[in-house]
Design an enzyme around this catalytic site. Structure first.
Site, PDB file in Angstrom:
ATOM      1  N   TYR A 137       0.800  -1.221   0.000  1.00 34.77           N
ATOM      2  CA  TYR A 137       0.000   0.000   0.000  1.00 34.77           C
ATOM      3  C   TYR A 137       0.835   1.275   0.000  1.00 34.77           C
ATOM      4  CZ  TYR A 137      -4.519  -2.260   0.238  1.00 34.77           C
ATOM      5  OH  TYR A 137      -5.642  -2.962  -0.074  1.00 34.77           O
ATOM      6  N   LYS A 187       2.943 -15.085   3.939  1.00 39.16           N
ATOM      7  CA  LYS A 187       3.264 -16.000   2.840  1.00 39.16           C
ATOM      8  C   LYS A 187       4.778 -16.152   2.871  1.00 39.16           C
ATOM      9  CE  LYS A 187       2.185 -18.375  -0.862  1.00 39.16           C
ATOM     10  NZ  LYS A 187       1.383 -19.619  -0.856  1.00 39.16           N
ATOM     11  N   ASP A 220      -2.906 -18.168   1.884  1.00 39.50           N
ATOM     12  CA  ASP A 220      -3.786 -18.997   1.042  1.00 39.50           C
ATOM     13  C   ASP A 220      -4.511 -20.033   1.900  1.00 39.50           C
ATOM     14  OD1 ASP A 220      -1.287 -20.156   1.465  1.00 39.50           O
ATOM     15  OD2 ASP A 220      -1.120 -21.032  -0.533  1.00 39.50           O
ATOM     16  N   ASP A 244      -6.488  -6.854   3.734  1.00 42.31           N
ATOM     17  CA  ASP A 244      -7.576  -6.344   2.905  1.00 42.31           C
ATOM     18  C   ASP A 244      -8.374  -7.519   2.332  1.00 42.31           C
ATOM     19  OD1 ASP A 244      -9.127  -4.518   1.406  1.00 42.31           O
ATOM     20  OD2 ASP A 244      -7.874  -4.883  -0.358  1.00 42.31           O
ATOM     21  N   ASP A 248     -12.455  -9.308   3.583  1.00 44.29           N
ATOM     22  CA  ASP A 248     -13.680  -9.408   2.776  1.00 44.29           C
ATOM     23  C   ASP A 248     -14.281 -10.807   2.948  1.00 44.29           C
ATOM     24  OD1 ASP A 248     -13.407  -6.795   1.832  1.00 44.29           O
ATOM     25  OD2 ASP A 248     -13.934  -7.346  -0.230  1.00 44.29           O
TER      26      ASP A 248
HETATM   27  C1  IPM Z   1     -10.768  -1.304   2.365  1.00 46.85           C
HETATM   28  C2  IPM Z   1     -10.782  -0.842   0.946  1.00 46.85           C
HETATM   29  C3  IPM Z   1      -9.587   0.074   0.729  1.00 46.85           C
HETATM   30  C4  IPM Z   1      -8.342  -0.745   1.004  1.00 46.85           C
HETATM   31  C5  IPM Z   1      -9.503   0.731  -0.660  1.00 46.85           C
HETATM   32  C6  IPM Z   1     -10.765   1.446  -1.022  1.00 46.85           C
HETATM   33  C7  IPM Z   1      -8.329   1.674  -0.737  1.00 46.85           C
HETATM   34  O1  IPM Z   1     -10.763  -1.919   0.078  1.00 46.85           O
HETATM   35  O2  IPM Z   1     -10.844  -0.453   3.276  1.00 46.85           O
HETATM   36  O3  IPM Z   1     -10.699  -2.508   2.605  1.00 46.85           O
HETATM   37  O4  IPM Z   1      -7.864  -1.447   0.126  1.00 46.85           O
HETATM   38  O5  IPM Z   1      -7.864  -0.669   2.134  1.00 46.85           O
HETATM   39 MN    MN Z   2     -11.020  -3.849   1.096  1.00 45.33          MN
END
Ligand code: IPM
Ligand code: MN
Length: 370
Positions: A137, A187, A220, A244, A248
């Site tokens: 990042y 990893k 993974d 990140d 999700d």
């Molecule tokens: C999150 C989002 C952000 C990230 C993006 C929008 C920059 O995906 O907060 O998870 O990757 O951190």
């Molecule tokens: Mn994200």
């Protein structure tokens, strides 16, 4: 009376809708628990950018720095070129405020539907501590022969002992008030340089926390374990990009992106932390009242814990969990109520101070302040 100064950054898409709902819940928490907030609206986002060309300016950083916390909605719009707002506002804020970790709980509340068959709340209660300032990042890299078939791109990942250590130390502190188990997710079999640094930091910091047991999983493998056996995780510490991605997946376990909350924590006491739902701006459903305000409300709960309002934090958590459990669906028209109506229901529930078993927010409150 205790008072906290808060910068409110509703942003784009569904951001303003979920933020309005969270602020109604904040009003209710203030009434119930006897504190006040001073709120400053910050107009950052797509509309402001397209009108003025302005992203996060140094002047704005200084003005934001004067607040105790930032309540963030969502940033991102198809009207702006990809990445400009995300990097120029979200990542810029995380960096400027040195928000060392991104705290992302993965907790399934009772009665909330999960797509993972057989998953129960008892088995799904972990927290991901995502390093929040570097790794890939830093967005450093270079390219040659752009636009030709010889196009070559190098994208670097930066890992400093300093930033990794502060994230890992926070993760150990959190594990020590939870179930005493810390997992490093990386990893190391391929990213050997970064992996060696991360592993060495975990080993060294771990000596200060003899009661916390440590463990390691490749990222993974993490994606395989997380849906199948989330109970093996308590606190997971990981690199920015891995964090990140796995959060999700974590969001899905707990009912979807609409439910997932996060805190970008500054740990040094010199800048505000920032609390944001994990879902983005969702421009396709903006303005329809279809966004679930739970992620924003749980982020608000985290903010309250950070501000030292632990009881209010637990009540907002309990109220959000209670209303979530009543919903026929967790997003869209199927929720059976609009974003605003749900905010009103959560606000009303806060006044009853609903208890939540083993409150995550009160655990976080114990370690979030510097
Ligand atoms: C999150 C989002 C952000 C990230 C993006 C929008 C920059 O995906 O907060 O998870 O990757 O951190
Ligand atoms: Mn994200």
């Amino acid at each position: 009376m205790r008072s906290h100064s808060i910068a409110v950054l509703p942003g784009d898409g569904v951001g303003p809708e979920v933020t309005a709902a969270a602020l109604e819940v904040l009003d209710a928490a203030q009434d119930a628990f006897g504190f006040t907030t001073e709120r400053t609206d910050v107009p950052l986002g797509a509309e402001h950018y397209l009108r003025t060309g302005e992203l996060l300016t140094p002047d704005l950083v200084e003005r934001l720095r004067a607040h105790d916390a930032i309540l963030f909605g969502a940033i991102g719009s198809p009207q702006a070129p990809p990445g400009v707002l995300e990097r120029g506002i979200i990542l810029a804020l995380r960096g400027a405020m040195q928000q060392a970790v991104n705290l992302r709980p993965v907790r399934l509340y009772p009665g909330v539907p999960t797509p993972v068959a057989g998953l129960t709340p008892q088995r799904c209660d972990l927290v991901v501590v995502r390093e929040n300032t570097e790794g890939s990042y830093v967005a450093e890299g270079s390219a040659v022969h752009r636009g030709t078939s010889a196009w070559t791109a190098v994208q670097e990942s930066v890992n400093t002992w300093y930033a990794v250590e502060r994230a890992v130390d926070f993760a150990f502190r959190l594990a020590s008030v939870r179930r005493g188990r810390l997992t490093l997710c990386h990893k190391t079999n391929v990213l050997v340089e970064a992996g060696a640094l991360w592993s060495a930091v975990v080993e060294e910091v771990g000596r200060r926390y003899p009661d916390v047991e440590t463990d390691y999983v490749h990222v993974d493998a993490m994606c395989m374990h997380l849906p199948v056996s989330p109970e093996r995780f308590d606190v997971v510490v990981t690199d920015n990009l891995f964090g990140d991605i796995v959060t999700d997946l974590g969001a899905v376990l707990q009912g979807g992106l609409g439910v997932a909350a996060s805190g970008n924590l500054h740990l040094g006491g010199r800048a505000p932390s920032m609390f944001e739902p994990v879902h983005g701006s969702a421009p396709d459903i903006a303005g329809r009242g279809w966004a679930n305000p739970a992620g924003a409300c749980l982020s608000l709960a985290m903010m309250l814990g950070h501000l030292g309002e632990g009881e209010a934090a637990a009540a907002v958590e309990g109220a959000t969990a209670q209303v979530l459990a009543e919903l026929p669906a967790l997003a869209g028209a199927g929720m059976g109520a609009s974003t605003g109506e749900l905010g009103g229901r959560i606000a009303a529930a806060v006044a009853q101070r609903p208890a939540v078993e083993n409150s995550l927010m009160s655990q976080l409150a114990q370690v979030m302040s510097p």
